[in-house]
Design a protein around this motif. Structure first.
Motif, PDB file in Angstrom:
ATOM      1  N   GLU A 150       0.830  -1.219   0.000  1.00 14.93           N
ATOM      2  CA  GLU A 150       0.000   0.000   0.000  1.00 14.93           C
ATOM      3  C   GLU A 150       0.859   1.262   0.000  1.00 14.93           C
ATOM      4  O   GLU A 150       0.642   2.164  -0.808  1.00 14.93           O
ATOM      5  N   GLU A 151       1.821   1.322   0.913  1.00 14.41           N
ATOM      6  CA  GLU A 151       2.571   2.558   1.120  1.00 14.41           C
ATOM      7  C   GLU A 151       3.657   2.780   0.075  1.00 14.41           C
ATOM      8  O   GLU A 151       3.865   3.907  -0.362  1.00 14.41           O
ATOM      9  N   TRP A 152       4.366   1.765  -0.307  1.00 17.16           N
ATOM     10  CA  TRP A 152       5.497   1.934  -1.218  1.00 17.16           C
ATOM     11  C   TRP A 152       5.124   1.711  -2.673  1.00 17.16           C
ATOM     12  O   TRP A 152       5.658   2.369  -3.558  1.00 17.16           O
ATOM     13  N   LEU A 153       4.242   0.757  -2.914  1.00 11.93           N
ATOM     14  CA  LEU A 153       3.886   0.435  -4.296  1.00 11.93           C
ATOM     15  C   LEU A 153       2.617   1.137  -4.757  1.00 11.93           C
ATOM     16  O   LEU A 153       2.267   1.077  -5.931  1.00 11.93           O
ATOM     17  N   GLY A 154       1.900   1.729  -3.812  1.00  7.16           N
ATOM     18  CA  GLY A 154       0.684   2.448  -4.159  1.00  7.16           C
ATOM     19  C   GLY A 154      -0.498   1.556  -4.488  1.00  7.16           C
ATOM     20  O   GLY A 154      -1.441   2.005  -5.149  1.00  7.16           O
ATOM     21  N   TRP A 155      -0.461   0.295  -4.036  1.00  9.91           N
ATOM     22  CA  TRP A 155      -1.568  -0.616  -4.297  1.00  9.91           C
ATOM     23  C   TRP A 155      -2.780  -0.196  -3.477  1.00  9.91           C
ATOM     24  O   TRP A 155      -2.660   0.352  -2.384  1.00  9.91           O
ATOM     25  N   SER A 156      -3.950  -0.505  -3.991  1.00 10.86           N
ATOM     26  CA  SER A 156      -5.173  -0.246  -3.224  1.00 10.86           C
ATOM     27  C   SER A 156      -5.201  -1.208  -2.035  1.00 10.86           C
ATOM     28  O   SER A 156      -4.613  -2.299  -2.094  1.00 10.86           O
ATOM     29  N   PRO A 157      -5.872  -0.826  -0.953  1.00  9.27           N
ATOM     30  CA  PRO A 157      -5.958  -1.724   0.201  1.00  9.27           C
ATOM     31  C   PRO A 157      -6.553  -3.091  -0.162  1.00  9.27           C
ATOM     32  O   PRO A 157      -6.096  -4.118   0.347  1.00  9.27           O
ATOM     33  N   LYS A 158      -7.541  -3.097  -1.050  1.00 10.26           N
ATOM     34  CA  LYS A 158      -8.161  -4.364  -1.439  1.00 10.26           C
ATOM     35  C   LYS A 158      -7.151  -5.274  -2.143  1.00 10.26           C
ATOM     36  O   LYS A 158      -7.043  -6.466  -1.828  1.00 10.26           O
TER      37      LYS A 158
END
Length: 113
Positions: A79-87
């Protein structure tokens, strides 16, 4: 996004699993050092672990602690480094948790059975 209560539970689970892992790693490393200094080979160590329920329980719990600890951290990194959505991060974390549990428990079975 996960609720505050869910985040708190995950934080708590990761800290509990970290405490368990500290114990498991310490015991594992002490055992390895003891075995190697005692001159045991890999084959001799495996012969001693065959059919040992204490070894199976110890390493099974070690695997479960890893399967709990690692995915929680990986989801936050995604989430924080790769910018993935929480889901997406949580789905990937569940896949990693299942893979760690299945592969780790298979390894425990191979060493003990």
């Amino acid at each position: 996004m996960n609720s505050a209560a869910t985040q708190a539970r995950l934080w708590y689970l990761q800290r509990l699993s970290a405490m368990a892992l500290a114990l498991f790693v310490s015991v594992h490393l002490a055992t390895v050092v003891y075995a190697v200094r005692g001159g045991l080979s890999g084959a001799e160590i495996l012969a001693r672990t065959q059919g040992s329920w204490p070894v199976a329980i110890f390493y099974g719990a070690f695997v479960i602690a890893c399967a709990v600890h690692v995915p929680i951290g990986l989801a936050r990194v995604a989430e924080e480094w790769l910018g993935w959505s929480p889901k997406l991060a949580n789905t990937a974390a569940i896949v990693v948790a299942l893979a760690l549990a299945v592969l780790g428990l298979r390894a425990v079975y191979a060493v003990v059975a």
